[in-house]
Scaffold this motif. Structure first.
Motif, PDB file in Angstrom:
ATOM      1  N   HIS A 137      40.978 -25.846  52.634  1.00 44.87           N
ATOM      2  CA  HIS A 137      41.512 -24.559  52.189  1.00 44.87           C
ATOM      3  C   HIS A 137      40.590 -23.889  51.177  1.00 44.87           C
ATOM      4  O   HIS A 137      40.448 -22.665  51.170  1.00 44.87           O
ATOM      5  CB  HIS A 137      42.908 -24.759  51.613  1.00 44.87           C
ATOM      6  CG  HIS A 137      43.845 -25.427  52.569  1.00 44.87           C
ATOM      7  ND1 HIS A 137      44.374 -24.784  53.658  1.00 44.87           N
ATOM      8  CD2 HIS A 137      44.327 -26.698  52.607  1.00 44.87           C
ATOM      9  CE1 HIS A 137      45.152 -25.618  54.326  1.00 44.87           C
ATOM     10  NE2 HIS A 137      45.132 -26.779  53.709  1.00 44.87           N
ATOM     11  N   SER A 138      39.975 -24.694  50.310  1.00 47.63           N
ATOM     12  CA  SER A 138      39.048 -24.121  49.340  1.00 47.63           C
ATOM     13  C   SER A 138      37.842 -23.513  50.036  1.00 47.63           C
ATOM     14  O   SER A 138      37.375 -22.427  49.661  1.00 47.63           O
ATOM     15  CB  SER A 138      38.604 -25.195  48.345  1.00 47.63           C
ATOM     16  OG  SER A 138      38.070 -26.331  49.022  1.00 47.63           O
ATOM     17  N   ALA A 139      37.325 -24.206  51.071  1.00 45.12           N
ATOM     18  CA  ALA A 139      36.182 -23.674  51.807  1.00 45.12           C
ATOM     19  C   ALA A 139      36.545 -22.372  52.513  1.00 45.12           C
ATOM     20  O   ALA A 139      35.745 -21.431  52.579  1.00 45.12           O
ATOM     21  CB  ALA A 139      35.680 -24.711  52.815  1.00 45.12           C
ATOM     22  N   THR A 140      37.770 -22.302  53.030  1.00 46.43           N
ATOM     23  CA  THR A 140      38.231 -21.074  53.692  1.00 46.43           C
ATOM     24  C   THR A 140      38.273 -19.916  52.696  1.00 46.43           C
ATOM     25  O   THR A 140      37.801 -18.810  52.992  1.00 46.43           O
ATOM     26  CB  THR A 140      39.626 -21.307  54.302  1.00 46.43           C
ATOM     27  OG1 THR A 140      39.530 -22.308  55.319  1.00 46.43           O
ATOM     28  CG2 THR A 140      40.185 -20.022  54.897  1.00 46.43           C
ATOM     29  N   TRP A 141      38.831 -20.165  51.513  1.00 48.13           N
ATOM     30  CA  TRP A 141      38.918 -19.088  50.530  1.00 48.13           C
ATOM     31  C   TRP A 141      37.539 -18.663  50.054  1.00 48.13           C
ATOM     32  O   TRP A 141      37.252 -17.465  49.912  1.00 48.13           O
ATOM     33  CB  TRP A 141      39.771 -19.529  49.339  1.00 48.13           C
ATOM     34  CG  TRP A 141      39.989 -18.405  48.364  1.00 48.13           C
ATOM     35  CD1 TRP A 141      40.976 -17.469  48.397  1.00 48.13           C
ATOM     36  CD2 TRP A 141      39.162 -18.080  47.245  1.00 48.13           C
ATOM     37  NE1 TRP A 141      40.837 -16.586  47.365  1.00 48.13           N
ATOM     38  CE2 TRP A 141      39.726 -16.923  46.634  1.00 48.13           C
ATOM     39  CE3 TRP A 141      38.020 -18.645  46.696  1.00 48.13           C
ATOM     40  CZ2 TRP A 141      39.169 -16.346  45.500  1.00 48.13           C
ATOM     41  CZ3 TRP A 141      37.463 -18.060  45.572  1.00 48.13           C
ATOM     42  CH2 TRP A 141      38.032 -16.922  44.986  1.00 48.13           C
ATOM     43  N   LEU A 142      36.650 -19.619  49.810  1.00 49.94           N
ATOM     44  CA  LEU A 142      35.312 -19.286  49.343  1.00 49.94           C
ATOM     45  C   LEU A 142      34.537 -18.470  50.374  1.00 49.94           C
ATOM     46  O   LEU A 142      33.719 -17.614  50.028  1.00 49.94           O
ATOM     47  CB  LEU A 142      34.538 -20.560  49.002  1.00 49.94           C
ATOM     48  CG  LEU A 142      35.023 -21.313  47.757  1.00 49.94           C
ATOM     49  CD1 LEU A 142      34.364 -22.674  47.672  1.00 49.94           C
ATOM     50  CD2 LEU A 142      34.743 -20.514  46.483  1.00 49.94           C
ATOM     51  N   ALA A 143      34.807 -18.723  51.670  1.00 54.48           N
ATOM     52  CA  ALA A 143      34.086 -18.012  52.727  1.00 54.48           C
ATOM     53  C   ALA A 143      34.694 -16.652  53.038  1.00 54.48           C
ATOM     54  O   ALA A 143      33.986 -15.726  53.441  1.00 54.48           O
ATOM     55  CB  ALA A 143      34.050 -18.868  53.995  1.00 54.48           C
ATOM     56  N   SER A 144      36.027 -16.510  52.865  1.00 52.87           N
ATOM     57  CA  SER A 144      36.693 -15.304  53.353  1.00 52.87           C
ATOM     58  C   SER A 144      37.535 -14.579  52.314  1.00 52.87           C
ATOM     59  O   SER A 144      37.913 -13.423  52.526  1.00 52.87           O
ATOM     60  CB  SER A 144      37.598 -15.668  54.538  1.00 52.87           C
ATOM     61  OG  SER A 144      38.695 -16.467  54.095  1.00 52.87           O
ATOM     62  N   GLY A 145      37.864 -15.245  51.218  1.00 48.63           N
ATOM     63  CA  GLY A 145      38.799 -14.657  50.258  1.00 48.63           C
ATOM     64  C   GLY A 145      40.237 -14.708  50.713  1.00 48.63           C
ATOM     65  O   GLY A 145      41.123 -14.174  50.044  1.00 48.63           O
ATOM     66  N   GLN A 146      40.498 -15.367  51.848  1.00 55.01           N
ATOM     67  CA  GLN A 146      41.843 -15.443  52.404  1.00 55.01           C
ATOM     68  C   GLN A 146      42.612 -16.585  51.731  1.00 55.01           C
ATOM     69  O   GLN A 146      42.179 -17.737  51.747  1.00 55.01           O
ATOM     70  CB  GLN A 146      41.777 -15.680  53.913  1.00 55.01           C
ATOM     71  CG  GLN A 146      43.140 -15.817  54.578  1.00 55.01           C
ATOM     72  CD  GLN A 146      43.012 -16.080  56.074  1.00 55.01           C
ATOM     73  OE1 GLN A 146      41.916 -15.974  56.636  1.00 55.01           O
ATOM     74  NE2 GLN A 146      44.120 -16.431  56.702  1.00 55.01           N
ATOM     75  N   VAL A 147      43.773 -16.267  51.146  1.00 55.73           N
ATOM     76  CA  VAL A 147      44.605 -17.281  50.512  1.00 55.73           C
ATOM     77  C   VAL A 147      45.351 -18.050  51.593  1.00 55.73           C
ATOM     78  O   VAL A 147      46.093 -17.460  52.390  1.00 55.73           O
ATOM     79  CB  VAL A 147      45.599 -16.643  49.527  1.00 55.73           C
ATOM     80  CG1 VAL A 147      46.535 -17.704  48.935  1.00 55.73           C
ATOM     81  CG2 VAL A 147      44.849 -15.920  48.415  1.00 55.73           C
TER      82      VAL A 147
END
Length: 380
Positions: A214-224
């Motif tokens: 989830h952290s990698a997703t947020w760092l890549a997209s800003g999506q919570v």
């Protein structure tokens, strides 16, 4: 106490920790042969009272699961006599493990500068909630608090339900394991430099590390990230499904596994359905896929179906309860449940072939070894 020829034989550890992360770390050290001297305050480690259940000697099951293979002494570290004895213990120690609030050791005369100067070879493992400095440094930290603070609760639970705590104290436990790893690194480096160092572990750092992917997703997209229950946010089908006789978890990680799954379920044509051909297709159409797969699985019994899926290399498992897990033939084959007289506990997960760890003594009564350890310090 029985001696050990484990990998850490000859390493002496002074364990000032209590509750979970520190005691788990020092139990892992002890299992692999280190001599661990657990120092309890006069009131004892608070987890001794964390029950029921309690064992026949009055020890809580919670404490029993974290403190085997250790000697046990009682010191009042707030008193000059206790502080003097701790200083003598550290003279021959390789490792100090503690999880006091920031400033506690310094108040007793054992600040970081003192430890480095007086005990230059000592590896000092410090476990705190948030660290000792920074905006939230020195704040008390508990597993559930860190699950909430670091976002773990926000991703745990069903999409239409509240944020939930992970059902085990995962942050505490992984912090204990990371502390064990940090101590191993520092001991290895000491062979080169001759000097110890501080191993600084926090529950916060552990909890943030556990946020992947989830952290990698947020760092890549800003999506919570949103809660998805047992489902995986980027893989499908990867979820719990009902069968005739109980829940079954499927973990279909690639297109070949999906093709084999639907073949076993008697619907091979689903693998060529444009909605489900690739994993991104299946994630986008997750709701439709789950409805179809769920209806097919409901026609089967989970043990028989699970065996057929495993034969085809499709990861799956019945959703076991704790009792089913601790009596499972593979768990027992891996010696992950140990018994020695009245002691029963979880086995040793790090298995070395030439210098294996061992369970030698059950958790000791509070202060059981105080007299012996003090006599050894006096050389008598």
């Amino acid at each position: 106490m029985p001696t050990s020829d484990g990998a850490l034989a000859g390493i002496r550890v002074v364990d000032l920790s209590r509750v979970l992360a520190g005691p788990l770390c020092t139990q892992m050290l002890a299992d692999h042969g280190a001599e661990v001297i657990k120092v309890e305050p006069p009131a004892g480690d608070e987890t001794r009272g964390w029950g029921p259940p309690f064992l026949g000697d009055g020890t809580s099951a919670y404490f029993n699961g974290l403190n085997r293979n250790k000697r046990n002494i009682v010191l009042d570290l707030a008193a000059p006599e206790g502080q003097a004895t701790l200083g003598r213990l550290l003279e021959d120690a390789d490792v100090l493990v503690e999880n006091f609030k920031a400033g506690t050791l310094a108040k007793w005369g054992f600040d970081d500068d003192h430890l480095r100067r007086v005990y230059p070879r000592l590896v000092h493992s410090r476990i705190t909630g948030f660290g000792v400095d920074g905006p939230r440094g020195s704040a008390p930290g508990y597993d559930a608090i860190l699950q909430a603070y670091a976002g773990l609760m926000s991703i745990n639970g069903d999409s239409d339900g509240p944020a939930l705590r992970v059902g085990v104290p995962i942050v505490d436990m992984v912090t204990g394991m990371l502390s064990f790893s940090g101590i191993m690194l520092a001991l290895h480096e000491r062979h080169r430099s001759g000097h110890g160092q501080l191993v600084d572990n926090t529950l916060l750092d552990t909890a943030v590390t556990l946020l992947h992917p989830h952290s990698a997703t947020w760092l890549a997209s800003g999506q919570v990230p949103e809660r998805t229950g047992s489902a995986h946010p980027t893989i499908a089908p990867y979820d719990t499904f009902a069968t005739r006789d109980g829940p079954l978890f499927l973990g279909v990680g690639n297109d070949r596994q999906f093709r084999d799954l639907v073949d076993v379920l008697g619907k091979p044509e689903l693998a060529d359905d444009p909605r489900f051909v690739t994993n991104p297709d299946r994630v986008i159409n997750r709701a439709e896929l789950s409805a179809i797969v769920g209806a097919l699985l409901a026609e089967h019994e989970r043990e028989a179906l699970g065996a057929r899926l495993l034969e085809r290399g499709v990861p799956s498992s019945p959703v076991h309860d704790v009792g089913e897990t601790l009596t499972d033939p593979q768990v027992l084959h891996r010696d992950m449940v140990v018994s020695d007289g009245d002691y029963r506990g979880i086995g040793i997960p790090i298995k070395l072939t030439r210098t294996p760890g061992s369970v030698r003594t059950p958790p000791r009564q509070r202060g059981a070894d105080t007299a012996d350890v003090l006599r050894e310090l006096d050389g008598s």
